[in-house]
Design an enzyme around this catalytic site. Sequence first.
Site, PDB file in Angstrom:
ATOM      1  N   ASN A  36      -0.677  -1.104 -24.710  1.00 27.95           N
ATOM      2  CA  ASN A  36       0.597  -1.784 -24.426  1.00 27.95           C
ATOM      3  C   ASN A  36       1.265  -1.129 -23.233  1.00 27.95           C
ATOM      4  O   ASN A  36       0.761  -0.149 -22.700  1.00 27.95           O
ATOM      5  CB  ASN A  36       1.493  -1.782 -25.672  1.00 27.95           C
ATOM      6  CG  ASN A  36       1.815  -0.377 -26.123  1.00 27.95           C
ATOM      7  OD1 ASN A  36       2.460   0.373 -25.407  1.00 27.95           O
ATOM      8  ND2 ASN A  36       1.338  -0.003 -27.305  1.00 27.95           N
TER       9      ASN A  36
ATOM     10  N   ASP B  93      -0.152  -2.094 -33.641  1.00 32.05           N
ATOM     11  CA  ASP B  93      -0.120  -2.474 -35.059  1.00 32.05           C
ATOM     12  C   ASP B  93      -1.516  -2.696 -35.617  1.00 32.05           C
ATOM     13  O   ASP B  93      -1.736  -2.557 -36.806  1.00 32.05           O
ATOM     14  CB  ASP B  93       0.715  -3.744 -35.238  1.00 32.05           C
ATOM     15  CG  ASP B  93       2.188  -3.473 -35.000  1.00 32.05           C
ATOM     16  OD1 ASP B  93       2.646  -2.369 -35.370  1.00 32.05           O
ATOM     17  OD2 ASP B  93       2.879  -4.331 -34.418  1.00 32.05           O
TER      18      ASP B  93
ATOM     19  N   PHE C 199      12.348   3.720 -33.444  1.00 31.91           N
ATOM     20  CA  PHE C 199      12.772   2.844 -32.351  1.00 31.91           C
ATOM     21  C   PHE C 199      12.358   1.431 -32.722  1.00 31.91           C
ATOM     22  O   PHE C 199      11.363   1.252 -33.437  1.00 31.91           O
ATOM     23  CB  PHE C 199      12.085   3.249 -31.035  1.00 31.91           C
ATOM     24  CG  PHE C 199      12.825   4.338 -30.296  1.00 31.91           C
ATOM     25  CD1 PHE C 199      12.846   5.632 -30.796  1.00 31.91           C
ATOM     26  CD2 PHE C 199      13.501   4.070 -29.120  1.00 31.91           C
ATOM     27  CE1 PHE C 199      13.531   6.637 -30.135  1.00 31.91           C
ATOM     28  CE2 PHE C 199      14.192   5.065 -28.445  1.00 31.91           C
ATOM     29  CZ  PHE C 199      14.209   6.359 -28.947  1.00 31.91           C
TER      30      PHE C 199
ATOM     31  N   LYS D  38      14.146  -3.767 -39.982  1.00 31.67           N
ATOM     32  CA  LYS D  38      13.149  -2.693 -39.825  1.00 31.67           C
ATOM     33  C   LYS D  38      13.638  -1.402 -40.465  1.00 31.67           C
ATOM     34  O   LYS D  38      12.870  -0.676 -41.097  1.00 31.67           O
ATOM     35  CB  LYS D  38      12.921  -2.455 -38.330  1.00 31.67           C
ATOM     36  CG  LYS D  38      11.479  -2.446 -37.931  1.00 31.67           C
ATOM     37  CD  LYS D  38      11.315  -2.489 -36.437  1.00 31.67           C
ATOM     38  CE  LYS D  38      10.529  -3.726 -36.038  1.00 31.67           C
ATOM     39  NZ  LYS D  38      10.292  -3.817 -34.608  1.00 31.67           N
TER      40      LYS D  38
ATOM     41  N   LYS E 293      11.328   0.131 -43.381  1.00 32.15           N
ATOM     42  CA  LYS E 293      10.583   1.375 -43.152  1.00 32.15           C
ATOM     43  C   LYS E 293      11.207   2.554 -43.884  1.00 32.15           C
ATOM     44  O   LYS E 293      10.533   3.525 -44.175  1.00 32.15           O
ATOM     45  CB  LYS E 293      10.497   1.664 -41.656  1.00 32.15           C
ATOM     46  CG  LYS E 293       9.850   0.500 -40.896  1.00 32.15           C
ATOM     47  CD  LYS E 293       9.113   0.945 -39.673  1.00 32.15           C
ATOM     48  CE  LYS E 293       8.542  -0.244 -38.927  1.00 32.15           C
ATOM     49  NZ  LYS E 293       7.427   0.085 -38.058  1.00 32.15           N
TER      50      LYS E 293
HETATM   51  N1  CTP Z   1       5.694   2.624 -35.659  1.00 34.51           N
HETATM   52  C1  CTP Z   1       4.840   3.540 -36.217  1.00 34.51           C
HETATM   53  N2  CTP Z   1       3.582   3.184 -36.584  1.00 34.51           N
HETATM   54  C2  CTP Z   1       3.159   1.904 -36.410  1.00 34.51           C
HETATM   55  C3  CTP Z   1       4.024   0.938 -35.841  1.00 34.51           C
HETATM   56  C4  CTP Z   1       5.293   1.343 -35.475  1.00 34.51           C
HETATM   57  O1  CTP Z   1       5.227   4.711 -36.365  1.00 34.51           O
HETATM   58  N3  CTP Z   1       1.937   1.575 -36.778  1.00 34.51           N
HETATM   59  C5  CTP Z   1       7.066   3.032 -35.325  1.00 34.51           C
HETATM   60  C6  CTP Z   1       7.390   3.041 -33.848  1.00 34.51           C
HETATM   61  O2  CTP Z   1       7.143   4.315 -33.291  1.00 34.51           O
HETATM   62  C7  CTP Z   1       8.875   2.703 -33.864  1.00 34.51           C
HETATM   63  C8  CTP Z   1       9.027   1.798 -35.067  1.00 34.51           C
HETATM   64  O3  CTP Z   1       7.916   2.073 -35.902  1.00 34.51           O
HETATM   65  O4  CTP Z   1       9.672   3.827 -34.101  1.00 34.51           O
HETATM   66  C9  CTP Z   1       9.094   0.346 -34.801  1.00 34.51           C
HETATM   67  O5  CTP Z   1       8.059  -0.046 -33.953  1.00 34.51           O
HETATM   68  P1  CTP Z   1       7.904  -1.566 -33.516  1.00 34.51           P
HETATM   69  O6  CTP Z   1       6.655  -1.711 -32.738  1.00 34.51           O
HETATM   70  O7  CTP Z   1       9.182  -2.044 -32.903  1.00 34.51           O
HETATM   71  O8  CTP Z   1       7.841  -2.255 -34.916  1.00 34.51           O
HETATM   72  P2  CTP Z   1       6.641  -2.760 -35.788  1.00 34.51           P
HETATM   73  O9  CTP Z   1       6.565  -1.967 -37.029  1.00 34.51           O
HETATM   74  O10 CTP Z   1       5.413  -2.837 -34.961  1.00 34.51           O
HETATM   75  O11 CTP Z   1       7.160  -4.188 -36.213  1.00 34.51           O
HETATM   76  P3  CTP Z   1       6.984  -5.605 -35.443  1.00 34.51           P
HETATM   77  O12 CTP Z   1       5.615  -5.632 -34.910  1.00 34.51           O
HETATM   78  O13 CTP Z   1       7.235  -6.562 -36.548  1.00 34.51           O
HETATM   79  O14 CTP Z   1       8.069  -5.663 -34.418  1.00 34.51           O
END
Ligand code: CTP
Length: 397
Positions: A208, A276, A323, A337, A341
Amino acid sequence: MLTGKRILLIIGGGISAYKSLDLIRKLRERGAAVTPVLTGAATEFVTSLSVAALSGSKVYGELFDLTAEAEMGHIQLSRSADLVVVAPATADLMAKMAHGLANDLASTLLLATDTPVLVAPAMNVRMWDHAATQRNIATLADDGVAFVGPNEGDMACGEFGPGRMAEPLEIVAAVEAKLSDGPLKGKRVLITSGPTHEPIDPVRYIANRSSGAQGTALANALSALGADVVFVTGPADVAPPSGVEVIAVQTAQQMLEAVQTALPADVAIFAAAVADWRVEGASDRKLKKTKDGLPTLTFAENPDILAHVSQLKTGRPALVVGFAAETNDVEANATAKLKRKGCDWIVANDVSPETGIMGGSENDVAIISQAGVEEWPRMSKDMVSRKLAQRIAEAIA
Ligand code: CTP
């Protein structure tokens, strides 16, 4: 500023010892007193005379020097500083440190000291990459030694890669962070940062656009307030912060393992843009074009590192910050979120391409907690970090 601080500077025998002369000047300009120690090899690169002139101090070199021993014994010398700085730290000197050897003044001081030690490694890239050096670094990090650098770049030996000693100003910043009496002194802060790379095959991956800028700025800001920072980073565009423990990973699974190893911590901040999904059963050979049509990628879900740490039954950090990178309904999505979480705060931002935030130098955030939503004006990622670091210090004081 370093007014009144006493630095014992051990200069090892490497070509970058010339930068240590500038380091002495910069430390003294900030008010520090520098007592220099030269290894035997260091005197091949810089002279005692220039080191004495720049430091305004006696230069120590030999372990069995009767005059020096009569003036100040080597044990006393090892304890007479607020910080011991080793710059440049050669592979040989670090190997001695890791194994507790004491066959010259520098290594004896490092074994006898009870003050914190900051090391600025410098060596050829192959020597840096060698398993023995990497083992020694891991041992020293475990022993509580702090590192600054090395940086990546062209080397005096004509090769390219990590191994260049950090620049004098970077070392000064690491010294200031180490000696800071800031509000986060003695607090351990874990930060994840950057993107993750999820392999498709040995040459291709899914990634990303995260540059790692926000996580790096945050690490610097927290370190400046005196925190001991552990920085777990994916393959970022920006250089990692100076003077903090850096653990480099590629994938989300490796990031989770690194986080688990780095815990416990007082505060954990998850600024990484973690993928993800990963490709299930990534190929260990390069995928080839075939007449049978296009390859099909099957995905598996990656562990949610933030949720995992937020929901720990034992050893949960006192403050867990996530974040939320959103492109629409920022507040509603980020609030959901926070709940889902189980973290304490969410730093929400709008990463739609037109905002220029992802990969850019500014950020526009809202802090979401049980207490509600607090909008911050758009500002530089550095400024966001300093403000957030201050908030964190207030929250866990
Ligand atoms: N995060 C994490 N581990 C993952 C995905 C996300 O630790 N596998 C953490 C990121 O570091 C951030 C937060 O979760 O602090 C939110 O990340 P974000 O990408 O915005 O959210 P997602 O959980 O991926 O949700 P979505 O895809 O529905 O936006």
